[in-house]
Design a protein around this motif. Sequence first.
Motif, PDB file in Angstrom:
ATOM      1  N   ALA A 108      -9.481  38.588  30.966  1.00  0.00           N
ATOM      2  CA  ALA A 108      -7.869  38.903  30.752  1.00  0.00           C
ATOM      3  C   ALA A 108      -7.510  38.039  29.661  1.00  0.00           C
ATOM      4  N   LEU A 109      -7.735  38.133  28.467  1.00  0.00           N
ATOM      5  CA  LEU A 109      -7.199  37.158  27.650  1.00  0.00           C
ATOM      6  C   LEU A 109      -6.165  37.931  26.661  1.00  0.00           C
ATOM      7  N   PRO A 110      -4.889  37.163  26.513  1.00  0.00           N
ATOM      8  CA  PRO A 110      -3.916  37.861  25.799  1.00  0.00           C
ATOM      9  C   PRO A 110      -4.370  37.805  24.261  1.00  0.00           C
ATOM     10  N   PRO A 111      -3.912  39.108  23.610  1.00  0.00           N
ATOM     11  CA  PRO A 111      -4.444  39.220  22.016  1.00  0.00           C
ATOM     12  C   PRO A 111      -3.796  38.114  21.380  1.00  0.00           C
ATOM     13  N   SER A 112      -4.166  38.035  20.146  1.00  0.00           N
ATOM     14  CA  SER A 112      -3.394  36.900  19.423  1.00  0.00           C
ATOM     15  C   SER A 112      -2.141  37.257  19.020  1.00  0.00           C
ATOM     16  N   ALA A 113      -1.496  36.275  19.149  1.00  0.00           N
ATOM     17  CA  ALA A 113       0.050  36.274  18.926  1.00  0.00           C
ATOM     18  C   ALA A 113       0.576  36.488  17.601  1.00  0.00           C
ATOM     19  N   ARG A 114      -0.231  36.542  16.429  1.00  0.00           N
ATOM     20  CA  ARG A 114       0.261  36.408  15.114  1.00  0.00           C
ATOM     21  C   ARG A 114      -1.097  37.003  14.414  1.00  0.00           C
ATOM     22  N   LYS A 115      -0.765  37.245  13.139  1.00  0.00           N
ATOM     23  CA  LYS A 115      -1.663  37.408  11.954  1.00  0.00           C
ATOM     24  C   LYS A 115      -2.130  36.247  11.463  1.00  0.00           C
ATOM     25  N   GLY A 116      -2.841  36.250  10.242  1.00  0.00           N
ATOM     26  CA  GLY A 116      -3.508  35.038   9.699  1.00  0.00           C
ATOM     27  C   GLY A 116      -2.404  34.082   8.829  1.00  0.00           C
ATOM     28  N   VAL A 117      -2.871  33.267   8.368  1.00  0.00           N
ATOM     29  CA  VAL A 117      -1.910  32.215   7.634  1.00  0.00           C
ATOM     30  C   VAL A 117      -2.260  31.990   6.146  1.00  0.00           C
ATOM     31  N   LEU A 118      -1.156  31.784   5.404  1.00  0.00           N
ATOM     32  CA  LEU A 118      -1.679  31.327   4.008  1.00  0.00           C
ATOM     33  C   LEU A 118      -1.797  29.785   4.055  1.00  0.00           C
ATOM     34  N   VAL A 119      -3.022  29.107   3.501  1.00  0.00           N
ATOM     35  CA  VAL A 119      -2.964  27.909   3.635  1.00  0.00           C
ATOM     36  C   VAL A 119      -3.216  27.446   2.228  1.00  0.00           C
ATOM     37  N   SER A 120      -2.588  26.470   1.713  1.00  0.00           N
ATOM     38  CA  SER A 120      -2.514  25.481   0.512  1.00  0.00           C
ATOM     39  C   SER A 120      -4.021  25.068   0.133  1.00  0.00           C
ATOM     40  N   MET A 121      -4.333  25.212  -0.889  1.00  0.00           N
ATOM     41  CA  MET A 121      -5.635  24.565  -1.515  1.00  0.00           C
ATOM     42  C   MET A 121      -5.552  23.523  -2.306  1.00  0.00           C
ATOM     43  N   ALA A 122      -4.211  23.161  -2.617  1.00  0.00           N
ATOM     44  CA  ALA A 122      -4.142  22.135  -3.762  1.00  0.00           C
ATOM     45  C   ALA A 122      -2.866  21.090  -3.136  1.00  0.00           C
ATOM     46  N   ASP A 123      -3.004  19.909  -3.588  1.00  0.00           N
ATOM     47  CA  ASP A 123      -2.005  19.016  -3.423  1.00  0.00           C
ATOM     48  C   ASP A 123      -0.808  19.117  -4.552  1.00  0.00           C
ATOM     49  N   GLY A 124       0.437  18.771  -4.216  1.00  0.00           N
ATOM     50  CA  GLY A 124       1.481  18.978  -5.260  1.00  0.00           C
ATOM     51  C   GLY A 124       2.898  19.203  -4.903  1.00  0.00           C
ATOM     52  N   MET A 125       3.634  19.662  -5.917  1.00  0.00           N
ATOM     53  CA  MET A 125       4.834  20.225  -5.619  1.00  0.00           C
ATOM     54  C   MET A 125       4.795  21.983  -5.827  1.00  0.00           C
ATOM     55  N   THR A 126       5.328  22.473  -4.865  1.00  0.00           N
ATOM     56  CA  THR A 126       5.273  24.139  -4.853  1.00  0.00           C
ATOM     57  C   THR A 126       6.327  24.433  -6.358  1.00  0.00           C
ATOM     58  N   SER A 127       5.837  25.667  -6.876  1.00  0.00           N
ATOM     59  CA  SER A 127       6.438  26.074  -7.996  1.00  0.00           C
ATOM     60  C   SER A 127       7.040  27.495  -7.666  1.00  0.00           C
ATOM     61  N   ALA A 128       8.196  27.915  -8.295  1.00  0.00           N
ATOM     62  CA  ALA A 128       8.816  29.080  -7.805  1.00  0.00           C
ATOM     63  C   ALA A 128       7.803  30.454  -8.710  1.00  0.00           C
ATOM     64  N   TYR A 129       7.166  29.894  -9.683  1.00  0.00           N
ATOM     65  CA  TYR A 129       6.316  31.120 -10.393  1.00  0.00           C
ATOM     66  C   TYR A 129       4.996  31.198  -9.542  1.00  0.00           C
ATOM     67  N   SER A 130       4.570  30.508  -8.670  1.00  0.00           N
ATOM     68  CA  SER A 130       3.545  30.516  -7.955  1.00  0.00           C
ATOM     69  C   SER A 130       3.845  31.312  -6.745  1.00  0.00           C
ATOM     70  N   LEU A 131       4.940  30.729  -6.015  1.00  0.00           N
ATOM     71  CA  LEU A 131       5.380  31.438  -4.781  1.00  0.00           C
ATOM     72  C   LEU A 131       5.927  32.793  -5.050  1.00  0.00           C
ATOM     73  N   ALA A 132       6.266  33.384  -6.259  1.00  0.00           N
ATOM     74  CA  ALA A 132       6.642  34.492  -6.451  1.00  0.00           C
ATOM     75  C   ALA A 132       5.452  35.427  -6.422  1.00  0.00           C
ATOM     76  N   THR A 133       4.232  34.939  -6.955  1.00  0.00           N
ATOM     77  CA  THR A 133       3.103  35.811  -6.871  1.00  0.00           C
ATOM     78  C   THR A 133       2.439  35.810  -5.380  1.00  0.00           C
ATOM     79  N   LEU A 134       2.878  34.729  -4.560  1.00  0.00           N
ATOM     80  CA  LEU A 134       2.446  35.010  -3.259  1.00  0.00           C
ATOM     81  C   LEU A 134       3.265  35.594  -2.286  1.00  0.00           C
ATOM     82  N   GLU A 135       4.341  36.083  -2.635  1.00  0.00           N
ATOM     83  CA  GLU A 135       5.349  36.700  -1.641  1.00  0.00           C
ATOM     84  C   GLU A 135       4.578  38.017  -1.085  1.00  0.00           C
TER      85      GLU A 135
END
Length: 734
Positions: free
Chosen positions: A607-634
């Motif tokens: 009797a294990l409860p189902p997963s509480a959430r969906k998957g996650v978005l994981v960064s694959m690079a180091d640095g400062m986030t950009s609005a241009y890239s985040l707009a494509t990830l929304e």
Amino acid sequence: MLLALRHVGPRTLSRGGGLVAAPVTRWPAAAAAAAATRATMAAAAAAAVAPFGGPPPLVAAAGLPACRRFLASTQAANAAAAGAGVAAGSAGGDGSPPEGEVAAGGQAAAHLAAESRRLRNVAIIAHVDHGKTTLVDRVLRDCNVAITSDRVMDRNELEKERGITIMSKVTSVTHGEHRINVIDTPGHADLGAEVERVLGLVDGAVLLVDATEGPMAQTKFVLAKALARGIRPLLVLNKVDRDSADPATVEAAVFDLFASLDATDEQLDFTTLYASAKEGWTATSLDAAGTGDMRPLLDAIISHVPPPRGADTAKPFAFLAAMLSRDPYLGRIATGRVASGCVTPGQRVVLVESNGTKRADGRVGKILATRGLSTEELPRAVAGDIVSLTGMDAIAVGDTVAVLPDNSPAGAVPAALYSVPIDPPTVSVVFSVNESPLSGKDGTVLTSQKLASRLALEAENNVSISVSPSAGGDEATEVHGRGELQLGILIEQLRREGLEFAVSPPRVLTKSAPKPGFPSETVTLEPWEELSVEVDEDHAGLVLDKLSQRFATVLDTASLPGGRSRLKVLIPARGLLGFRPVFTADTRGSGVLQRSFAHWAELPADALPPSARKGVLVSMADGMTSAYSLATLEARGTLFVRPREEVYAGMIIGECSRGADIDVNPVRAKQLTNIRTHAKDDAVRLSPPRTMTLESAIGYVQTDELVEVTPSKVRLRKRILDSALRQRANKGRR
């Protein structure tokens, strides 16, 4: 300081005040001067303690070492001795006290007993947001204490920010000839240990219940603890001035709750008062509601709550430490109740652990007590009073501070006082060193030794948590607690002290017990919680569906004014892990969820409860986030980060709209070209990111993830940062 010299045969006082070896008969003038000095001192001491209602306890009852002199009488006697130029001695060469001092000791014992009988110790217990702290504010105001703001008892910075009571606090007010020690307690289930340990200090309780909501989950918890201690609660129905209030129905529900908790006939015959803590009045009947002040409540406390039980001032001094705090100048401060006897500053004592083992010898430094909103230093404390003692750095919560009678054999240890048992923790997390690429940029305390030392200090002061080395052997520390709120408060305190660390997702604690009908076999039990949910009627069906997936059993449902519904369910503790963010999203932030520990029970292994959430978005690079890239990830999910925010590979930056994790690049910048068009130059518009609080982050992460905590940031990350190694580990687990 007064020097007492006993007459020991040929030694006596010279004319110059020194000791000489000569027969007493050769110095009749010195003997007469000493007798005159004793008479002068007795008169001065009696005058000095007249405001206290009797002479000083120069000789305590039964030869006890405690409370031999009041502070005022000592000062007066010293002044008289200095004026005479001669020290005072006791009468008789056999060492026995004069008859007058014996009489003074008896009157002093009667004075201390009367002082103890004028005490009343009471705790304010209730569900969260039912008005405990506001009620204490009004009591202080009506007892002539200057109140400059609301919620004056919530002095902690976190309490002011969150608007909740986190730590139990003691204050004292005077009503007529009685002094009432009032303890304000928390209302959240995660902080229930604060209520459990202070119930051992009081002889009565004010049960505060909202006249609209009625008894809730935490109301049942605190009431059960009070009834088990033999306390007769005084019921106060608060907020009866609201249009939605229904005092008669709520009072009947409280009576049913008393009966369901096996209350005695005496406890079932409780007194009911009606109040509006916000408006500052209480009344003995609804006909008198809306007028007056808090005096009906104070009168009811004095008549309903008995004097301190078992408080015998003639017995040796004993004190039970229930709360600990630390002062940079005074050191460790122990707050508790004087169980018997009397104590003065400088008195030698013995510290005894709850199991009866001697911990250490000590000496009482200062005796402190809260009077209104100020802390005062006392010359003494009598049986039944709630005070704070300093000078004993080895003391721990639950320890007994006591003295031995004069006729005790060598090596004897005072008996340990009964300490109220605390319910065991239900969840655990692991604190470890922050090993992310951004570690050390924000915090000042980074090593595992200092982290473990700070957590061990917290466990000494907070009886509801326990600390032990992690079973993983990686210099991490495992902390057992009551729930996500309590652990979140602890983490917030640590980060404000400059600590930087990583926290694992919570794990439900279990225990083994004999299998019913098969004593040789054992079963695994885990904690179950009673959950109270208040939602809009439109969301009730969705919430019930999510709870049923987590093996919840519906206990009761009720309709509330304004199109709201209240659900009471029984659910395993593991079913609540990570449920709060799901609940908040399903109810659009309008739902209210409260829980309290119910019991330990078995849960089937499958009797294990189902997963509480969906998957996650994981960064694959180091640095400062950009609005241009985040707009494509929304379009792929909900973001947790903003533009121009520092990230690293393996950091979780959002929740995916699908069930699987996705590696993304949030730092990719827009390529610069010489082409200029209207469409290319449009400003990027992003939706506000989801803000993760400590409690929501702890409940959000899964077993292969960690919460990175720094003094200014809360980040989510994968336990294994490298994408290739992470995928290889996931395949191995499958």
